[in-house]
Scaffold this motif. Structure first.
Motif, short mmCIF file in Angstrom:
data_model
loop_
_atom_site.label_atom_id
_atom_site.label_comp_id
_atom_site.label_asym_id
_atom_site.label_seq_id
_atom_site.Cartn_x
_atom_site.Cartn_y
_atom_site.Cartn_z
N ASP A 64 46.57 14.32 90.69
CA ASP A 64 47.07 13.58 91.71
C ASP A 64 47.25 12.05 91.73
OD1 ASP A 64 46.91 15.81 93.39
OD2 ASP A 64 45.19 15.15 94.54
N ALA A 65 46.60 11.28 90.96
CA ALA A 65 46.81 9.99 90.47
C ALA A 65 47.97 9.89 89.37
CB ALA A 65 45.52 9.37 90.07
N GLY A 66 48.04 10.94 88.56
CA GLY A 66 49.06 10.85 87.51
C GLY A 66 50.49 11.35 87.87
N PRO A 67 51.01 12.44 87.43
CA PRO A 67 52.07 12.93 87.76
C PRO A 67 52.34 13.28 89.29
CG PRO A 67 50.91 14.58 86.73
CD PRO A 67 50.17 13.38 86.51
N GLY A 68 51.29 13.84 89.68
CA GLY A 68 51.23 13.91 91.30
C GLY A 68 51.60 15.53 91.50
N ARG A 69 51.63 15.93 92.89
CA ARG A 69 51.93 17.53 93.25
C ARG A 69 53.21 17.79 93.17
NH1 ARG A 69 47.12 18.16 97.68
NH2 ARG A 69 45.58 17.16 96.77
N GLU A 70 54.18 16.78 93.19
CA GLU A 70 55.56 16.93 93.40
C GLU A 70 56.05 17.12 91.85
OE1 GLU A 70 56.79 17.80 96.24
OE2 GLU A 70 55.07 17.59 97.04
N ALA A 75 56.15 19.71 83.92
CA ALA A 75 55.76 18.54 83.74
C ALA A 75 54.25 17.85 84.01
CB ALA A 75 56.49 17.42 84.87
N ILE A 76 53.49 18.67 85.09
CA ILE A 76 52.16 18.43 84.73
C ILE A 76 51.41 18.99 83.67
CG2 ILE A 76 49.99 19.27 86.19
CD1 ILE A 76 51.77 19.49 88.69
N ALA A 77 51.83 20.25 83.05
CA ALA A 77 51.09 21.00 81.97
C ALA A 77 51.31 19.83 80.56
CB ALA A 77 51.87 22.21 81.86
N VAL A 78 52.62 19.27 80.58
CA VAL A 78 53.00 18.54 79.39
C VAL A 78 52.03 17.17 79.73
CG1 VAL A 78 54.48 17.05 78.52
CG2 VAL A 78 55.20 19.25 78.98
N TRP A 79 52.03 16.85 80.83
CA TRP A 79 50.88 15.38 80.92
C TRP A 79 49.78 15.66 80.62
CZ3 TRP A 79 46.97 14.18 84.23
CH2 TRP A 79 46.60 12.85 84.60
N VAL A 80 48.98 16.76 81.19
CA VAL A 80 47.66 17.16 80.78
C VAL A 80 47.55 17.03 79.27
CG1 VAL A 80 46.00 18.95 80.74
CG2 VAL A 80 47.27 18.32 82.89
N HIS A 81 48.38 17.96 78.50
CA HIS A 81 48.38 18.09 76.99
C HIS A 81 48.47 16.91 76.49
CE1 HIS A 81 49.35 19.71 73.09
NE2 HIS A 81 50.45 19.16 73.09
N GLU A 82 49.26 15.93 76.81
CA GLU A 82 49.60 14.62 75.97
C GLU A 82 48.76 13.60 76.26
OE1 GLU A 82 53.63 13.90 77.10
OE2 GLU A 82 54.62 15.13 75.41
N TRP A 90 45.02 25.59 77.14
CA TRP A 90 43.99 25.09 78.21
C TRP A 90 45.14 24.08 79.21
CZ3 TRP A 90 39.90 26.97 80.19
CH2 TRP A 90 39.15 27.65 79.13
N ALA A 91 45.82 23.51 78.89
CA ALA A 91 46.88 22.67 79.65
C ALA A 91 47.47 23.54 80.77
CB ALA A 91 47.82 22.02 78.91
N GLN A 92 48.02 24.70 80.35
CA GLN A 92 48.68 25.43 81.22
C GLN A 92 47.50 26.13 82.29
OE1 GLN A 92 51.46 26.79 81.69
NE2 GLN A 92 52.52 25.54 80.20
N GLY A 93 46.28 26.38 81.77
CA GLY A 93 45.12 26.79 82.41
C GLY A 93 44.89 26.05 83.78
N PRO A 107 47.30 33.01 93.17
CA PRO A 107 47.19 34.07 92.12
C PRO A 107 48.21 35.03 91.96
CG PRO A 107 45.04 33.91 93.28
CD PRO A 107 46.19 33.19 94.17
N GLY A 108 48.80 35.18 90.66
CA GLY A 108 49.88 36.11 90.40
C GLY A 108 51.35 35.14 90.79
N GLN A 109 51.24 33.86 91.38
CA GLN A 109 52.49 33.32 91.64
C GLN A 109 52.96 32.63 90.59
OE1 GLN A 109 52.27 30.37 95.04
NE2 GLN A 109 54.46 31.26 95.64
N MET A 110 54.17 32.55 90.33
CA MET A 110 54.91 31.90 89.23
C MET A 110 55.49 30.55 89.48
SD MET A 110 54.48 34.10 86.65
CE MET A 110 52.98 34.56 87.64
N ALA A 111 55.87 29.88 88.64
CA ALA A 111 56.41 28.64 88.79
C ALA A 111 57.74 28.52 89.89
CB ALA A 111 56.96 27.63 87.62
N ASP A 112 58.34 29.55 89.95
CA ASP A 112 59.38 29.51 90.88
C ASP A 112 59.16 30.17 92.22
OD1 ASP A 112 58.88 32.34 90.40
OD2 ASP A 112 61.04 32.70 89.62
#
Length: 221
Positions: A64-70, A75-82, A90-93, A107-112
């Protein structure tokens, strides 16, 4: 009889699954609004802390304090990884569970925003025959009673994808079939993508379960 001809005995066993397919098609139309809502994370606090260094409350605060929910899933996964020395898996998880926890993904919902469900079963059977039936328009019509379908992948692809629709022409998502040999048997996996809601997904999960049971009976007959 050619290898692309669905035997009458198999067609007869599968015919009753038309009712389940039609019920799932009705559910897809009825629950056509994409959903969001809070859900449970994929891993416990103990597991996620052990593998990433933070528990879920901490991850929610950090993101929430980093890339944020929007920012979006990628972008969130890359931020976690980097930023946290967390590998890609694990970044995806972390990202998927974060989205569940804050109500961005179910659960079961994709990014789109669409949903994907899977069903599998291990059966006795002929792998090449099943694949041949699936890529044949005529055989597939009997294999999937009550549905119209169009092949979307190359016949030699590992996962054979078809776009399916109802008798009214309404799109019902994309279905992938993969068939692997396992200790002399076949492990059949059905993956149904591009569904509009979790309710539609559960209806299709049940329908594919009935279809796989009927197919197993047909092979065993």
């Amino acid at each position: 009889m050619s290898s692309t001809t669905l035997p009458a005995t198999v067609a007869e066993r599968l015919a009753p699954t038309e009712e389940a397919f039609l019920a799932a098609a009705r559910a897809t139309a009825e629950f056509a609004t994409a959903e969001t809502g809070a859900g449970e994370p994929e891993f416990s606090d103990e597991v996620i802390r052990e593998n990433t260094g933070h528990d879920w409350a901490e991850w929610v605060e950090l993101i929430d304090a980093g890339p944020g929910r929007e920012a979006g899933h990628t972008a969130i996964a890359v931020w976690v990884h980097e930023n946290f020395d967390v590998n890609g898996w694990w970044a995806q998880g972390v990202t998927v569970s974060y989205e569940r926890l804050v109500g961005l993904r179910l659960p079961g919902q994709m990014a789109d925003g669409t949903f994907t469900v899977q069903k599998n079963k291990t059966v006795e059977g002929d792998r090449e025959a099943l694949r041949a039936w699936w890529v044949s328009d005529d055989a597939r019509a009997a294999l999937l009673p009550g549905l119209a379908s169009t092949l979307r992948s190359k016949p030699e692809a590992k996962q054979l994808k078809v776009a399916i629709s109802g008798t009214d022409g309404a799109a019902l998502g994309t279905v992938g079939l993969s068939v692997d040999e396992a200790k002399g048997k076949l492990k059949i996996n059905v993956s149904h993508e591009k569904l509009p809601s979790s309710a539609a997904g559960e209806a299709w999960r049940e329908a594919w379960g009935q279809w796989l049971d009927a197919l197993a009976e047909a092979f065993a007959a």
